[in-house]
Design a protein around this motif. Structure first.
Motif, PDB file in Angstrom:
ATOM      1  N   PHE A  73       0.821  -1.211   0.000  1.00 21.00           N
ATOM      2  CA  PHE A  73       0.000   0.000   0.000  1.00 21.00           C
ATOM      3  C   PHE A  73       0.860   1.267   0.000  1.00 21.00           C
ATOM      4  CE2 PHE A  73      -3.053   3.072   1.860  1.00 21.00           C
ATOM      5  CZ  PHE A  73      -4.053   2.924   0.913  1.00 21.00           C
ATOM      6  N   GLY A  74       2.002   1.229   0.658  1.00 21.83           N
ATOM      7  CA  GLY A  74       2.887   2.392   0.648  1.00 21.83           C
ATOM      8  C   GLY A  74       3.414   2.699  -0.742  1.00 21.83           C
ATOM      9  N   SER A  75       3.813   1.660  -1.477  1.00 23.89           N
ATOM     10  CA  SER A  75       4.288   1.859  -2.848  1.00 23.89           C
ATOM     11  C   SER A  75       3.168   2.346  -3.758  1.00 23.89           C
ATOM     12  CB  SER A  75       4.869   0.545  -3.386  1.00 23.89           C
ATOM     13  OG  SER A  75       5.966   0.119  -2.608  1.00 23.89           O
ATOM     14  N   ILE A  76       1.952   1.864  -3.525  1.00 24.06           N
ATOM     15  CA  ILE A  76       0.808   2.310  -4.329  1.00 24.06           C
ATOM     16  C   ILE A  76       0.549   3.797  -4.109  1.00 24.06           C
ATOM     17  CG2 ILE A  76      -1.679   2.055  -4.637  1.00 24.06           C
ATOM     18  CD1 ILE A  76      -1.359  -0.902  -3.961  1.00 24.06           C
ATOM     19  N   CYS A  77       0.555   4.224  -2.860  1.00 26.78           N
ATOM     20  CA  CYS A  77       0.318   5.642  -2.558  1.00 26.78           C
ATOM     21  C   CYS A  77       1.440   6.519  -3.107  1.00 26.78           C
ATOM     22  CB  CYS A  77       0.186   5.834  -1.048  1.00 26.78           C
ATOM     23  SG  CYS A  77      -1.251   5.036  -0.310  1.00 26.78           S
ATOM     24  N   TYR A  78       2.665   6.033  -2.998  1.00 23.12           N
ATOM     25  CA  TYR A  78       3.802   6.818  -3.480  1.00 23.12           C
ATOM     26  C   TYR A  78       3.755   6.985  -4.996  1.00 23.12           C
ATOM     27  CZ  TYR A  78       8.672   7.995  -4.514  1.00 23.12           C
ATOM     28  OH  TYR A  78       9.810   8.587  -4.992  1.00 23.12           O
ATOM     29  N   GLY A  79       3.461   5.916  -5.717  1.00 19.06           N
ATOM     30  CA  GLY A  79       3.376   6.013  -7.169  1.00 19.06           C
ATOM     31  C   GLY A  79       2.181   6.816  -7.643  1.00 19.06           C
ATOM     32  N   SER A  80       1.080   6.747  -6.908  1.00 19.54           N
ATOM     33  CA  SER A  80      -0.116   7.496  -7.296  1.00 19.54           C
ATOM     34  C   SER A  80       0.059   8.993  -7.119  1.00 19.54           C
ATOM     35  CB  SER A  80      -1.318   7.023  -6.468  1.00 19.54           C
ATOM     36  OG  SER A  80      -1.540   5.645  -6.630  1.00 19.54           O
ATOM     37  N   LEU A  81       0.991   9.396  -6.272  1.00 16.53           N
ATOM     38  CA  LEU A  81       1.195  10.821  -6.028  1.00 16.53           C
ATOM     39  C   LEU A  81       1.689  11.543  -7.274  1.00 16.53           C
ATOM     40  CD1 LEU A  81       1.163  13.097  -3.940  1.00 16.53           C
ATOM     41  CD2 LEU A  81       3.497  12.465  -3.309  1.00 16.53           C
ATOM     42  N   PHE A  82       2.486  10.873  -8.106  1.00 13.49           N
ATOM     43  CA  PHE A  82       2.994  11.511  -9.320  1.00 13.49           C
ATOM     44  C   PHE A  82       1.851  11.830 -10.282  1.00 13.49           C
ATOM     45  CE2 PHE A  82       6.620   9.070  -7.741  1.00 13.49           C
ATOM     46  CZ  PHE A  82       7.604  10.043  -7.738  1.00 13.49           C
ATOM     47  N   THR A  83       0.976  10.862 -10.487  1.00 11.05           N
ATOM     48  CA  THR A  83      -0.163  11.095 -11.375  1.00 11.05           C
ATOM     49  C   THR A  83      -1.077  12.185 -10.833  1.00 11.05           C
ATOM     50  OG1 THR A  83      -0.070   8.758 -12.009  1.00 11.05           O
ATOM     51  CG2 THR A  83      -2.067   9.969 -12.561  1.00 11.05           C
ATOM     52  N   GLU A 118       1.830  12.997 -18.439  1.00  9.45           N
ATOM     53  CA  GLU A 118       0.881  12.185 -17.676  1.00  9.45           C
ATOM     54  C   GLU A 118       0.648  10.837 -18.345  1.00  9.45           C
ATOM     55  OE1 GLU A 118      -3.771  12.290 -16.132  1.00  9.45           O
ATOM     56  OE2 GLU A 118      -2.958  13.944 -17.313  1.00  9.45           O
ATOM     57  N   THR A 119       0.556  10.832 -19.674  1.00 11.86           N
ATOM     58  CA  THR A 119       0.355   9.577 -20.393  1.00 11.86           C
ATOM     59  C   THR A 119       1.537   8.639 -20.198  1.00 11.86           C
ATOM     60  OG1 THR A 119      -0.970  10.741 -22.055  1.00 11.86           O
ATOM     61  CG2 THR A 119      -0.127   8.564 -22.643  1.00 11.86           C
ATOM     62  N   LEU A 120       2.755   9.184 -20.281  1.00 13.65           N
ATOM     63  CA  LEU A 120       3.944   8.355 -20.085  1.00 13.65           C
ATOM     64  C   LEU A 120       4.038   7.836 -18.654  1.00 13.65           C
ATOM     65  CD1 LEU A 120       6.591  10.419 -22.098  1.00 13.65           C
ATOM     66  CD2 LEU A 120       5.489   8.287 -22.775  1.00 13.65           C
ATOM     67  N   VAL A 121       3.736   8.704 -17.687  1.00 12.74           N
ATOM     68  CA  VAL A 121       3.802   8.285 -16.286  1.00 12.74           C
ATOM     69  C   VAL A 121       2.779   7.192 -16.006  1.00 12.74           C
ATOM     70  CG1 VAL A 121       3.383   9.045 -13.917  1.00 12.74           C
ATOM     71  CG2 VAL A 121       4.772  10.439 -15.437  1.00 12.74           C
ATOM     72  N   ARG A 122       1.572   7.359 -16.510  1.00  5.35           N
ATOM     73  CA  ARG A 122       0.542   6.342 -16.294  1.00  5.35           C
ATOM     74  C   ARG A 122       0.895   5.043 -17.000  1.00  5.35           C
ATOM     75  NH1 ARG A 122      -5.312   8.629 -17.478  1.00  5.35           N
ATOM     76  NH2 ARG A 122      -5.801   6.552 -16.695  1.00  5.35           N
ATOM     77  N   PHE A 123       1.542   5.144 -18.171  1.00  7.46           N
ATOM     78  CA  PHE A 123       1.922   3.938 -18.906  1.00  7.46           C
ATOM     79  C   PHE A 123       2.939   3.123 -18.119  1.00  7.46           C
ATOM     80  CE2 PHE A 123       4.841   1.818 -21.855  1.00  7.46           C
ATOM     81  CZ  PHE A 123       3.955   1.004 -22.544  1.00  7.46           C
ATOM     82  N   PHE A 124       4.006   3.789 -17.656  1.00  2.53           N
ATOM     83  CA  PHE A 124       5.037   3.052 -16.933  1.00  2.53           C
ATOM     84  C   PHE A 124       4.578   2.666 -15.529  1.00  2.53           C
ATOM     85  CE2 PHE A 124       7.723   5.132 -20.162  1.00  2.53           C
ATOM     86  CZ  PHE A 124       8.404   4.020 -20.618  1.00  2.53           C
ATOM     87  N   ASN A 125       3.742   3.496 -14.900  1.00  4.88           N
ATOM     88  CA  ASN A 125       3.209   3.124 -13.593  1.00  4.88           C
ATOM     89  C   ASN A 125       2.382   1.850 -13.678  1.00  4.88           C
ATOM     90  OD1 ASN A 125       4.420   5.328 -12.497  1.00  4.88           O
ATOM     91  ND2 ASN A 125       2.554   6.354 -11.845  1.00  4.88           N
ATOM     92  N   LYS A 126       1.654   1.696 -14.770  1.00  9.31           N
ATOM     93  CA  LYS A 126       0.793   0.522 -14.926  1.00  9.31           C
ATOM     94  C   LYS A 126       1.607  -0.762 -14.869  1.00  9.31           C
ATOM     95  CE  LYS A 126      -0.915  -0.082 -19.006  1.00  9.31           C
ATOM     96  NZ  LYS A 126      -1.751   0.066 -20.220  1.00  9.31           N
ATOM     97  N   TYR A 127       2.765  -0.754 -15.496  1.00  2.00           N
ATOM     98  CA  TYR A 127       3.611  -1.942 -15.484  1.00  2.00           C
ATOM     99  C   TYR A 127       4.455  -2.023 -14.219  1.00  2.00           C
ATOM    100  CZ  TYR A 127       2.167  -2.292 -20.315  1.00  2.00           C
ATOM    101  OH  TYR A 127       1.405  -2.397 -21.449  1.00  2.00           O
TER     102      TYR A 127
END
Length: 278
Positions: A73-83, A118-127
């Protein structure tokens, strides 16, 4: 102490900005949590050779849910902050652009630039989130591993021709249109003056509900790509026929990319001026 008006406006602006970041962040966290849950579930199914396998642990969905809301959950919150930060910046740019007339073209270009980011960040975040669900690593390490995985395996050649995202988007829009149309027609015959409002609201709700289902399918597709790049034998044990189809498609895409690169290189060499040897 009496605040001056500019100070009050600055405080109000900061408060609205904080609420905007919180709103986008919460939405991203919820969406990415579902993504990690589905990715973990897909990985469990693949690593055990199928959902009906004897080695499959009991209640795999519950285990994936527990892992997503605790360890990851910590990694999820941290990565979601960029988007969330990028979406807030785009929202602010659009608000400023609608209020001023000068330099509107510049703000439009900046908005487009942030859209690409945003598109690039969401693309790489997804993987990266699939790596989090599979390997249990931090967000930074998972994003770096996903990038290295793309470079080493060439799986991006297969992902580039994947049209599942467009199909799922069409299903989301179609679901919203069907919901809005049916509700709007029914409201037109009962309360004609509220037909447009009810129809548009129903269309939005329908798109949201269909979008929740689409997230599950999209996460499963993404997980299959990453698991294939990590260990192709996982896909082979799960479905040999599907493994052969993916391998053949990847081989064809890599061959096409290699031949295309040779054609471009030969074309550039042909246009070079001939130099006489000294």
């Amino acid at each position: 102490m009496v605040w001056e008006l500019p100070d009050v406006m600055r405080v109000a602006y900061a408060f609205v900005l904080a609420l905007s970041v919180s709103l986008f962040w919460t939405g991203a966290v919820l969406s990415n949590t579902v993504h990690v849950i589905v990715s973990g579930m897909v990985f469990l199914v693949l690593i055990h050779g199928g959902q009906a396998a004897a080695s499959m642990p009991p209640k795999p969905l519950l285990k994936s849910l527990q892992y997503a809301v605790t360890t990851s959950f910590g990694s999820i919150c941290y990565g979601s902050l960029f988007t969330a930060a990028i979406r807030t910046l785009r929202w602010e740019i659009r608000g400023v652009r609608s209020k001023i007339g000068n330099n509107e073209c510049l703000l439009c270009c900046v908005d487009f630039f942030f859209h690409i980011v945003e598109t690039l960040v969401r693309f790489f975040n997804k993987y990266a989130y699939v790596q989090i669900a599979v390997n249990g690593q931090s967000f930074n390490r998972s994003a770096r591993d996903a990038w290295e995985l793309f470079q080493s395996t060439g799986i991006e050649a297969l992902i580039a021709y994947d049209c599942s995202g467009a199909v799922l988007l069409m299903n989301t829009i179609l679901g919203g249109l069907i919901t809005g149309t049916c509700t709007g027609v029914w409201t037109y015959f009962t309360q004609r003056d509220k037909a447009i409002m009810v129809g548009s609201t129903s269309m939005l709700i329908g798109m949201i509900l269909v979008g929740l289902t689409v997230v599950v399918v999209e996460s499963a597709v993404t997980s299959i790509y990453i698991c294939y790049a990590e260990d192709p034998l996982l896909i082979q044990r799960w479905d040999p026929e599907f493994f052969e189809q993916m391998s053949e498609a990847l081989h064809q895409r890599l061959q096409y990319r290699s031949s295309r690169a040779r054609q471009i290189l030969n074309g550039r060499l042909d246009h070079l001026p001939n130099t006489s040897s000294i």
